[in-house]
Design an enzyme around this catalytic site. Structure first.
Site, PDB file in Angstrom:
ATOM      1  N   LYS A 179       0.841  -1.202   0.000  1.00 45.04           N
ATOM      2  CA  LYS A 179       0.000   0.000   0.000  1.00 45.04           C
ATOM      3  C   LYS A 179       0.875   1.251   0.000  1.00 45.04           C
ATOM      4  O   LYS A 179       0.662   2.170  -0.764  1.00 45.04           O
ATOM      5  CB  LYS A 179      -0.926  -0.028   1.218  1.00 45.04           C
ATOM      6  CG  LYS A 179      -1.830   1.158   1.320  1.00 45.04           C
ATOM      7  CD  LYS A 179      -2.781   1.060   2.504  1.00 45.04           C
ATOM      8  CE  LYS A 179      -3.472   2.416   2.700  1.00 45.04           C
ATOM      9  NZ  LYS A 179      -4.359   2.438   3.843  1.00 45.04           N
ATOM     10  N   GLY A 214      -4.867  -1.662   4.933  1.00 43.30           N
ATOM     11  CA  GLY A 214      -4.051  -2.774   4.445  1.00 43.30           C
ATOM     12  C   GLY A 214      -4.714  -4.127   4.681  1.00 43.30           C
ATOM     13  O   GLY A 214      -4.770  -4.984   3.802  1.00 43.30           O
ATOM     14  N   ARG A 215      -5.256  -4.320   5.888  1.00 40.99           N
ATOM     15  CA  ARG A 215      -5.846  -5.631   6.218  1.00 40.99           C
ATOM     16  C   ARG A 215      -7.234  -5.802   5.628  1.00 40.99           C
ATOM     17  O   ARG A 215      -7.884  -6.822   5.849  1.00 40.99           O
ATOM     18  CB  ARG A 215      -5.841  -5.837   7.731  1.00 40.99           C
ATOM     19  CG  ARG A 215      -6.508  -4.729   8.525  1.00 40.99           C
ATOM     20  CD  ARG A 215      -6.161  -4.825  10.003  1.00 40.99           C
ATOM     21  NE  ARG A 215      -6.635  -3.674  10.778  1.00 40.99           N
ATOM     22  CZ  ARG A 215      -5.975  -2.528  10.907  1.00 40.99           C
ATOM     23  NH1 ARG A 215      -4.823  -2.360  10.295  1.00 40.99           N
ATOM     24  NH2 ARG A 215      -6.456  -1.555  11.651  1.00 40.99           N
ATOM     25  N   GLU A 265      -4.978  -6.536  14.650  1.00 43.63           N
ATOM     26  CA  GLU A 265      -4.440  -5.218  14.272  1.00 43.63           C
ATOM     27  C   GLU A 265      -5.571  -4.183  14.329  1.00 43.63           C
ATOM     28  O   GLU A 265      -5.325  -3.001  14.515  1.00 43.63           O
ATOM     29  CB  GLU A 265      -3.802  -5.272  12.873  1.00 43.63           C
ATOM     30  CG  GLU A 265      -2.767  -4.182  12.654  1.00 43.63           C
ATOM     31  CD  GLU A 265      -1.981  -4.333  11.347  1.00 43.63           C
ATOM     32  OE1 GLU A 265      -2.560  -4.091  10.275  1.00 43.63           O
ATOM     33  OE2 GLU A 265      -0.786  -4.677  11.397  1.00 43.63           O
ATOM     34  N   HIS A 294      -5.513 -33.310  17.522  1.00 43.75           N
ATOM     35  CA  HIS A 294      -4.378 -34.120  17.967  1.00 43.75           C
ATOM     36  C   HIS A 294      -3.227 -33.248  18.454  1.00 43.75           C
ATOM     37  O   HIS A 294      -2.083 -33.701  18.513  1.00 43.75           O
ATOM     38  CB  HIS A 294      -3.922 -35.039  16.828  1.00 43.75           C
ATOM     39  CG  HIS A 294      -5.004 -36.009  16.445  1.00 43.75           C
ATOM     40  ND1 HIS A 294      -5.153 -37.234  17.050  1.00 43.75           N
ATOM     41  CD2 HIS A 294      -6.035 -35.896  15.569  1.00 43.75           C
ATOM     42  CE1 HIS A 294      -6.206 -37.849  16.538  1.00 43.75           C
ATOM     43  NE2 HIS A 294      -6.767 -37.057  15.640  1.00 43.75           N
ATOM     44  N   LYS A 350       9.154  -0.686  14.373  1.00 43.66           N
ATOM     45  CA  LYS A 350       9.749  -0.280  13.083  1.00 43.66           C
ATOM     46  C   LYS A 350      10.802   0.803  13.308  1.00 43.66           C
ATOM     47  O   LYS A 350      11.898   0.756  12.756  1.00 43.66           O
ATOM     48  CB  LYS A 350       8.669   0.315  12.159  1.00 43.66           C
ATOM     49  CG  LYS A 350       7.775  -0.683  11.470  1.00 43.66           C
ATOM     50  CD  LYS A 350       6.978   0.065  10.395  1.00 43.66           C
ATOM     51  CE  LYS A 350       5.671  -0.605  10.087  1.00 43.66           C
ATOM     52  NZ  LYS A 350       4.810   0.147   9.187  1.00 43.66           N
TER      53      LYS A 350
END
Ligand code: F6P
Length: 544
Positions: free
Chosen positions: A204, A264-265, A350, A381, A509
């Site tokens: 993006k 973005g998501r 987020e 399992h 970041k």
């Protein structure tokens, strides 16, 4: 004015009442419980009867949604208001899958012409690659599409590609490179033929370090293998930052844009879906959009009491706020949804991993839960032991298709028997009387039975939803994704948080940027806490 905390506290008396009545009893008392607590959106069925609810609790939850202004906030999102206040943006992903002629306005403009313009360009490019009209620099037909992106620019298309494998053209393969760990791109490129590989740089912002690093490595690989002049023929880009794409050297007709009002998501419906359009076909991608639109229509028109995303959201709030349960598992009995939980982790965590309200005040109630999950029956399992007998209660969503893509008896019936059994087991548990009867029938002596009983008891009363759909088609997958998006929206509205920003990813970041020259050995190892410095020095002492 009633505070959010006070609104959420209205659930407490209902919880207290239901604490005294396990689900087993609720089922015994009401033969119509399934009919009462199941709902459909088109051909998608939600059975929510195996929850710790009664009519009174649900009424309180619907009242909470109304008082928290869910309907008004939904209307604001649909109207294109800047409900993402901290970034001063509209939340417009529904426009990306909008069908029909009604205009969709964002910042006063009908965006549908632009949205459909990009979709048409994606269709043209995808068709040309599939037909062999667009080829690599040396004339080879593209066989491998490598999407380089991370977060929303990776998880959505990667998840959908796995989910819709039956629709993939077998001579086309998609690969998704996201991690800045060089192992990811190395292992992906191993065995690929540069002459028939197309890279799609999906970002993006077109500034994300992981993506830019991987894109540079891919670019160097093409340049080394085929020559610098081949780069243009082997790259496309998906971004809102058109200038940066051009600067990278991507040809204008290979740049597919989207807009800052697409989070973005929430971007799998945008140009970010290009790898899907190429490898699955644009008609398949388009069908995913149509399925999502159907869910949007349901979400914006169905009354709250019959609204699948609203009900799922309210049950989540019920467990998070009234019961204090901190995690929520999504367990698809559908192998092809193997990355669905990973996708939902970004979509939900987020979005709703926030601890201040829209006005910036600290919340005084829990917000987004931890989302996790793996496909059944594998999970059975692995971690189901804890779900059945552990000290934490974990509300679960089970997902299952009525019909498989494979005609391979007895696989699907066994799969379905397992999902129904798990939901039943979680609800009913196994009482002491039942355990004793079972062990007695096995011929165990009383002392051994006494010793074993506590270990073999199942508390039960553990909640689950079952989502059943006819088949995992592109349309139904689109509906499922949109369902969870809208669920997250409703929960964000109830918790009075901004589900559409993600400032929490920034600090790491920034610190990584500051640390990089020190990790590279170009700047002195100083200016950090003793742990960070200790680790840095240990690394520098060992690095090649
Ligand atoms: O993780 C933070 C984030 O901004 C996500 O919201 C986004 O999906 C991801 O990074 C990738 O961002 P971009 O598409 O700009 O490369």
């Amino acid at each position: 004015m009633t505070s959010r905390k006070q609104l959420l506290d209205t659930l407490n008396p209902h919880k207290a009442r239901l604490d005294l009545k396990p689900m087993r009893q609720l089922f015994a008392e009401d033969p119509d419980r399934f009919e009462r607590f199941s709902v459909r959106a088109g051909d998608l069925l939600l059975d929510y009867s195996k929850n710790r609810i009664d009519a009174g609790a649900m009424a309180a939850l619907f009242a909470l949604a109304r008082q928290a202004g869910v309907e008004e906030r939904r209307a604001a999102m649909v109207a294109g208001d800047h409900i993402n206040t901290t970034e001063d943006r509209a939340v417009g992903h529904m426009a990306l899958r909008h069908q029909g002629d009604r205009p969709v306005r964002i910042d006063g403009n009908n965006v549908m012409a632009e949205v459909r313009g990009v979709l048409a360009r994606m269709a043209g490019f995808a068709d040309a690659i599939r037909a062999g009209d667009v080829r690599g620099a040396t004339g080879g037909r593209f066989t491998d599409i490598v999407n380089i992106g991370i977060g929303g620019s990776d998880l959505g298309p990667a998840m959908v590609m796995l989910a819709l494998e039956p629709y993939r053209r077998t001579d086309l393969r998609a690969h998704y490179v996201s991690n800045v760990d060089g192992a990811h791109i190395t292992d992906t490129l191993k065995g690929l033929n540069p002459a028939t590989t197309l890279f799609i740089v999906a970002s993006k912002t077109f500034t994300t370090d992981e993506t830019m690093t991987n894109a540079a490595t891919a670019r160097a690989w093409i340049a080394e293998e085929l020559g610098e002049g081949a780069v243009t023929a082997h790259f496309a880009a998906l971004s809102t930052n058109l200038g940066a794409c051009a600067q990278f050297g991507i040809a204008a007709d290979r740049i597919f844009g989207f807009w800052d009002w697409v989070g973005g998501r929430y971007s799998v419906w945008s140009a970010i879906g290009l790898s899907l359009a190429i490898v699955l076909g644009f008609d398949v991608f388009d069908a995913v959009l149509k399925g999502a639109y159907e869910m949007d229509q349901h979400f914006v028109t169905a009354p709250l009491e019959a609204n699948v995303p609203v009900i799922m959201a309210l049950l989540g709030v019920w467990y998070r706020n009234a019961f204090g349960f901190s995690t929520h598992a999504v367990l698809p009995y559908d192998q092809r949804l193997s990355r669905f939980a990973a996708y939902l982790q970004q979509q939900d965590m987020e979005s709703n991993g926030k601890s201040v309200t829209l006005s910036g005040a600290a919340v005084d109630y829990p917000t987004g839960p931890i989302i996790w999950g793996e496909p059944g029956t594998n999970g059975q399992h692995a971690f189901y032991q804890l779900i059945h007998q552990g000290t934490d209660v974990i509300p679960v969503d089970f997902l299952v298709a009525a019909r498989p893509h494979e005609i391979l008896p007895p696989h699907h019936d066994k799969l379905v028997a397992n999902v129904l059994a798990q939901a039943e087991a979680l609800m009913r548990g196994k009482s002491e009387t039942e355990v004793v009867a079972e062990l007695t029938a096995q011929g165990l002596d009383p002392a051994r039975i006494k010793a074993l009983v506590p270990h073999k008891l199942f508390p039960g009363n553990r909640p689950s939803n079952v989502l059943m759909y006819p088949k995992l088609t592109p349309e139904r997958l689109g509906s499922l994704i949109a369902l969870y998006e809208q669920k997250v929206f409703v929960q964000g509205a109830i918790w009075d948080i901004n589900s559409y920003d993600q400032w929490g990813v920034e600090l790491g970041k920034q610190l990584a940027k500051a640390l990089l020259p020190k990790v590279e050995g170009h700047a002195p190892a100083e200016g950090h806490d003793s742990s960070t410095l200790g680790l840095l020095r240990a690394y520098l002492a060992q690095k090649d």
